[in-house]
Write a protein that holds these residues in place. Structure first.
Motif, PDB file in Angstrom:
ATOM      1  N   GLY A 143     -21.076   4.808  56.993  1.00 24.76           N
ATOM      2  CA  GLY A 143     -21.217   4.655  58.435  1.00 24.76           C
ATOM      3  C   GLY A 143     -22.673   4.662  58.860  1.00 24.76           C
ATOM      4  O   GLY A 143     -23.588   4.546  58.026  1.00 24.76           O
ATOM      5  N   PRO A 144     -22.922   4.788  60.157  1.00 25.05           N
ATOM      6  CA  PRO A 144     -24.296   4.805  60.664  1.00 25.05           C
ATOM      7  C   PRO A 144     -25.151   5.840  59.946  1.00 25.05           C
ATOM      8  O   PRO A 144     -24.720   6.959  59.688  1.00 25.05           O
ATOM      9  CB  PRO A 144     -24.102   5.170  62.141  1.00 25.05           C
ATOM     10  CG  PRO A 144     -22.736   4.642  62.471  1.00 25.05           C
ATOM     11  CD  PRO A 144     -21.923   4.873  61.234  1.00 25.05           C
ATOM     12  N   GLY A 145     -26.361   5.447  59.601  1.00 24.84           N
ATOM     13  CA  GLY A 145     -27.268   6.338  58.905  1.00 24.84           C
ATOM     14  C   GLY A 145     -27.259   6.175  57.397  1.00 24.84           C
ATOM     15  O   GLY A 145     -28.109   6.730  56.706  1.00 24.84           O
ATOM     16  N   LEU A 194     -19.538  15.529  44.039  1.00 25.38           N
ATOM     17  CA  LEU A 194     -19.782  14.088  44.078  1.00 25.38           C
ATOM     18  C   LEU A 194     -19.720  13.544  45.495  1.00 25.38           C
ATOM     19  O   LEU A 194     -20.502  12.672  45.882  1.00 25.38           O
ATOM     20  CB  LEU A 194     -18.759  13.362  43.198  1.00 25.38           C
ATOM     21  CG  LEU A 194     -18.919  13.532  41.684  1.00 25.38           C
ATOM     22  CD1 LEU A 194     -17.757  12.880  40.954  1.00 25.38           C
ATOM     23  CD2 LEU A 194     -20.231  12.940  41.204  1.00 25.38           C
ATOM     24  N   ARG A 195     -18.778  14.027  46.256  1.00 33.85           N
ATOM     25  CA  ARG A 195     -18.617  13.526  47.620  1.00 33.85           C
ATOM     26  C   ARG A 195     -19.716  14.017  48.545  1.00 33.85           C
ATOM     27  O   ARG A 195     -20.107  13.336  49.482  1.00 33.85           O
ATOM     28  CB  ARG A 195     -17.273  13.994  48.182  1.00 33.85           C
ATOM     29  CG  ARG A 195     -16.114  13.109  47.750  1.00 33.85           C
ATOM     30  CD  ARG A 195     -14.881  13.604  48.397  1.00 33.85           C
ATOM     31  NE  ARG A 195     -13.776  12.666  48.224  1.00 33.85           N
ATOM     32  CZ  ARG A 195     -12.515  12.985  48.431  1.00 33.85           C
ATOM     33  NH1 ARG A 195     -12.197  14.198  48.800  1.00 33.85           N
ATOM     34  NH2 ARG A 195     -11.572  12.089  48.274  1.00 33.85           N
ATOM     35  N   GLY A 196     -20.206  15.223  48.315  1.00 30.31           N
ATOM     36  CA  GLY A 196     -21.171  15.790  49.243  1.00 30.31           C
ATOM     37  C   GLY A 196     -20.492  16.168  50.542  1.00 30.31           C
ATOM     38  O   GLY A 196     -19.280  16.353  50.610  1.00 30.31           O
ATOM     39  N   GLU A 197     -21.254  16.233  51.566  1.00 29.03           N
ATOM     40  CA  GLU A 197     -20.732  16.671  52.861  1.00 29.03           C
ATOM     41  C   GLU A 197     -20.254  15.525  53.736  1.00 29.03           C
ATOM     42  O   GLU A 197     -19.521  15.721  54.683  1.00 29.03           O
ATOM     43  CB  GLU A 197     -21.816  17.455  53.621  1.00 29.03           C
ATOM     44  CG  GLU A 197     -22.272  18.728  52.911  1.00 29.03           C
ATOM     45  CD  GLU A 197     -21.131  19.700  52.702  1.00 29.03           C
ATOM     46  OE1 GLU A 197     -20.277  19.820  53.610  1.00 29.03           O
ATOM     47  OE2 GLU A 197     -21.071  20.332  51.632  1.00 29.03           O
ATOM     48  N   ARG A 198     -20.665  14.298  53.414  1.00 30.56           N
ATOM     49  CA  ARG A 198     -20.330  13.176  54.295  1.00 30.56           C
ATOM     50  C   ARG A 198     -18.954  12.621  53.973  1.00 30.56           C
ATOM     51  O   ARG A 198     -18.663  12.251  52.846  1.00 30.56           O
ATOM     52  CB  ARG A 198     -21.370  12.058  54.163  1.00 30.56           C
ATOM     53  CG  ARG A 198     -22.724  12.442  54.705  1.00 30.56           C
ATOM     54  CD  ARG A 198     -23.610  11.233  54.756  1.00 30.56           C
ATOM     55  NE  ARG A 198     -23.771  10.608  53.441  1.00 30.56           N
ATOM     56  CZ  ARG A 198     -24.238   9.382  53.260  1.00 30.56           C
ATOM     57  NH1 ARG A 198     -24.580   8.657  54.284  1.00 30.56           N
ATOM     58  NH2 ARG A 198     -24.361   8.889  52.042  1.00 30.56           N
ATOM     59  N   LEU A 246     -17.427   1.080  60.877  1.00 32.34           N
ATOM     60  CA  LEU A 246     -18.711   0.613  60.351  1.00 32.34           C
ATOM     61  C   LEU A 246     -19.457  -0.220  61.394  1.00 32.34           C
ATOM     62  O   LEU A 246     -19.720  -1.412  61.195  1.00 32.34           O
ATOM     63  CB  LEU A 246     -18.491  -0.219  59.086  1.00 32.34           C
ATOM     64  CG  LEU A 246     -17.741   0.461  57.937  1.00 32.34           C
ATOM     65  CD1 LEU A 246     -17.408  -0.553  56.851  1.00 32.34           C
ATOM     66  CD2 LEU A 246     -18.557   1.612  57.372  1.00 32.34           C
ATOM     67  N   PRO A 247     -19.822   0.376  62.510  1.00 30.40           N
ATOM     68  CA  PRO A 247     -20.545  -0.395  63.545  1.00 30.40           C
ATOM     69  C   PRO A 247     -21.924  -0.839  63.077  1.00 30.40           C
ATOM     70  O   PRO A 247     -22.544  -1.703  63.704  1.00 30.40           O
ATOM     71  CB  PRO A 247     -20.641   0.595  64.709  1.00 30.40           C
ATOM     72  CG  PRO A 247     -20.575   1.946  64.060  1.00 30.40           C
ATOM     73  CD  PRO A 247     -19.633   1.787  62.900  1.00 30.40           C
ATOM     74  N   ASN A 248     -22.394  -0.259  61.991  1.00 29.44           N
ATOM     75  CA  ASN A 248     -23.702  -0.591  61.427  1.00 29.44           C
ATOM     76  C   ASN A 248     -23.666  -1.805  60.507  1.00 29.44           C
ATOM     77  O   ASN A 248     -24.707  -2.251  60.021  1.00 29.44           O
ATOM     78  CB  ASN A 248     -24.228   0.597  60.628  1.00 29.44           C
ATOM     79  CG  ASN A 248     -23.214   1.094  59.597  1.00 29.44           C
ATOM     80  OD1 ASN A 248     -22.114   1.514  59.984  1.00 29.44           O
ATOM     81  ND2 ASN A 248     -23.547   1.081  58.333  1.00 29.44           N
ATOM     82  N   ALA A 249     -22.485  -2.355  60.262  1.00 29.63           N
ATOM     83  CA  ALA A 249     -22.366  -3.456  59.299  1.00 29.63           C
ATOM     84  C   ALA A 249     -22.996  -4.741  59.817  1.00 29.63           C
ATOM     85  O   ALA A 249     -23.015  -5.018  61.021  1.00 29.63           O
ATOM     86  CB  ALA A 249     -20.898  -3.698  58.962  1.00 29.63           C
TER      87      ALA A 249
END
Length: 354
Positions: free
Chosen positions: A105-107, A96-100, A240-243
Motif C-alpha cells: 500500500g501507500p509508502g 517474515l511479515r513484520g508489522e505491516r 492500492l491507491p499508490n499503483a
C-alpha cells in the motif's frame, strides 16, 4: 574427541549460503539450522524444515550436503532432518511479515503496476506475464498477482499450470516461474470449475493475495486485472491507491471508449495512469486505437506491440517470448517497454517512451 569451533564456524558460514528456494532467504536466517558441530572431520547438522512434506525438502537437503561437504576438513556429514514446532513456525511467519499487514500500500518501496483493459481479448494477460519475465531477467525482484479471477490464465502462460503454493501457518509461499513469484486463483481451484463469486468474496481474495502471500522484498509487483470496471478493479483501487496503471488496448478506434473507462476508474480511486500500450499493432484490427485512448486520458503511448503469432504460441507453450533471442518484433517491443519501465522508475507520467 572434541568439537572444533573453527570448523563449526566454517560449516555455519557455508550453511548461510544455502537458501530456502521458496522463501528465498538463507536457512540460517530462517532458524532452520539447529546445532552444528564438527568432530574428527565428521560434521553434525540439525535441519528443521518449515512444514511436514515441504516440497523443497529434497533440494534443501541436497544443497546443505553439498555446502557442508565442500568445507575444507569435513569428510562426512550426519544430517538430522526434522520439522519446526508450531511455536517456531509462528515465530518465523511473524518475523517474515513484520508489522505491516498491507505491504504494497501507500509508502511501500515496491513499485506497483496494474495492467488493465476495457475489454477482454486484447492480450492483456500475455503482455503482463511477458513484462514480468522481462523485468525479472533484468535482475529485478518481481511478483505477479493474477487478479483476473474469472478468466485466470497467468499460470498457463508462464508454464506452471499445475503449480500449487506452499502454506506455512497462515502464510502462503507463491510458486516461482522464470524468476517471477506468481499467485493466481487458478492455483486453488480446479481448472474446469467456473469461479462465480460476488463482491465480498472477491474483495477478501484480493486482500489475502496482498497480505497472506509472502513475496518478500520486491522491486516491482505487477497485477493482471480483469477487463472492465468491476469489483476487482474497485477493490484494488481501494487497497492500492499508490499503483501505477498501464491501459492495454488494440488499434481499433472502437475499443478506445471502453479502454478509456478502465483508466478513468483507476483515477477515481487515486491511482495514476502512466500510459497506454497498443497491442496487435499492424494487423487486421485497424489503426489509431492506442493514440485515441492516450489522447482521451492525456497520457503517452508507451509501446506498440505488433501482431505476432509467436506471442500466442509462446503463451500456449508456457515459454515467454522475451526469453528468446529478441528477433521477433513483438518481443523487441516488449523488451523495450521493460527496459524503459526499469530505467525510469516512478517518473513515467507524461513522458513518451517511443
Amino acid at each position: 574427541m572434541t568439537s572444533s569451533s573453527a570448523s563449526a564456524d566454517a560449516v555455519r558460514a557455508a550453511l548461510a549460503r544455502v537458501q530456502d528456494p521458496e522463501i528465498r532467504r538463507p536457512i540460517t536466517e530462517l532458524d532452520m539450522v539447529h546445532g552444528v558441530s564438527v568432530t574428527d572431520g565428521v560434521a553434525e547438522v540439525g535441519l528443521r524444515l518449515t512444514i511436514v512434506g515441504c516440497p523443497a525438502a529434497d533440494r534443501i537437503e541436497r544443497d546443505v550436503r553439498a555446502a557442508v561437504l565442500a568445507v575444507p576438513g569435513v569428510e562426512s556429514l550426519e544430517l538430522e532432518v526434522g520439522v519446526m514446532t508450531p511455536v517456531e513456525r509462528e515465530a518465523l511467519v511473524t518475523r517474515l511479515r513484520g508489522e505491516r499487514r498491507m505491504p504494497f500500500g501507500p509508502g511501500t518501496l515496491t513499485r506497483v503496476i496494474a495492467v488493465t483493459s476495457g475489454k477482454g481479448g486484447v492480450g492483456k494477460s500475455t503482455m503482463t506475464a511477458e513484462l514480468a519475465v522481462a523485468l525479472a531477467a533484468r535482475g529485478l525482484a518481481v511478483g505477479l498477482v493474477d487478479a483476473d479471477v474469472f478468466g485466470f490464465s497467468i499460470p498457463g502462460i508462464l508454464g506452471i499450470p499445475d503449480a500449487k503454493p506452499t502454506q506455512v501457518g497462515d502464510m502462503i509461499l507463491p510458486p516461482v516461474a522464470h524468476g517471477v513469484k506468481v499467485i493466481s486463483i487458478g492455483m486453488f481451484v480446479d481448472d474446469k470449475t467456473p469461479v462465480s463469486w460476488r463482491g465480498p468474496l472477491l474483495h477478501r481474495t484480493m486482500q489475502q493475495f496482498l497480505t497472506d502471500v509472502y513475496f518478500g522484498d520486491l522491486d516491482v509487483l505487477l497485477l493482471d486485472l480483469p477487463p472492465g470496471t468491476g469489483d476487482v478493479a474497485i477493490t484494488l483501487g481501494q487497497l492500492l491507491p499508490n499503483a501505477e496503471v498501464l491501459v492495454v488496448t488494440t488499434p481499433q478506434t472502437a475499443a478506445a471508449g471502453v479502454a478509456e473507462r478502465s483508466g478513468l476508474l483507476a483515477r477515481q480511486t487515486g491511482q495514476t495512469v502512466v500510459g497506454v500500450v497498443e497491442n496487435m499493432t499492424g494487423g487486421v484490427f485497424g489503426s489509431g486505437g492506442g493514440d485515441e485512448v492516450a489522447r482521451r486520458l492525456e497520457v503517452p503511448v508507451l509501446a506498440r506491440v505488433p501482431l505476432s503469432g509467436a506471442v500466442a504460441a509462446s503463451g500456449d507453450a508456457g515459454a515467454p517470448l522475451v526469453l528468446g533471442d529478441g528477433a521477433d518484433p513483438a518481443a523487441a517491443a516488449l523488451l523495450a517497454l521493460a527496459d524503459a519501465l526499469a530505467a525510469r522508475g516512478r517518473g513515467l507520467a507524461g513522458r513518451s517512451l517511443l
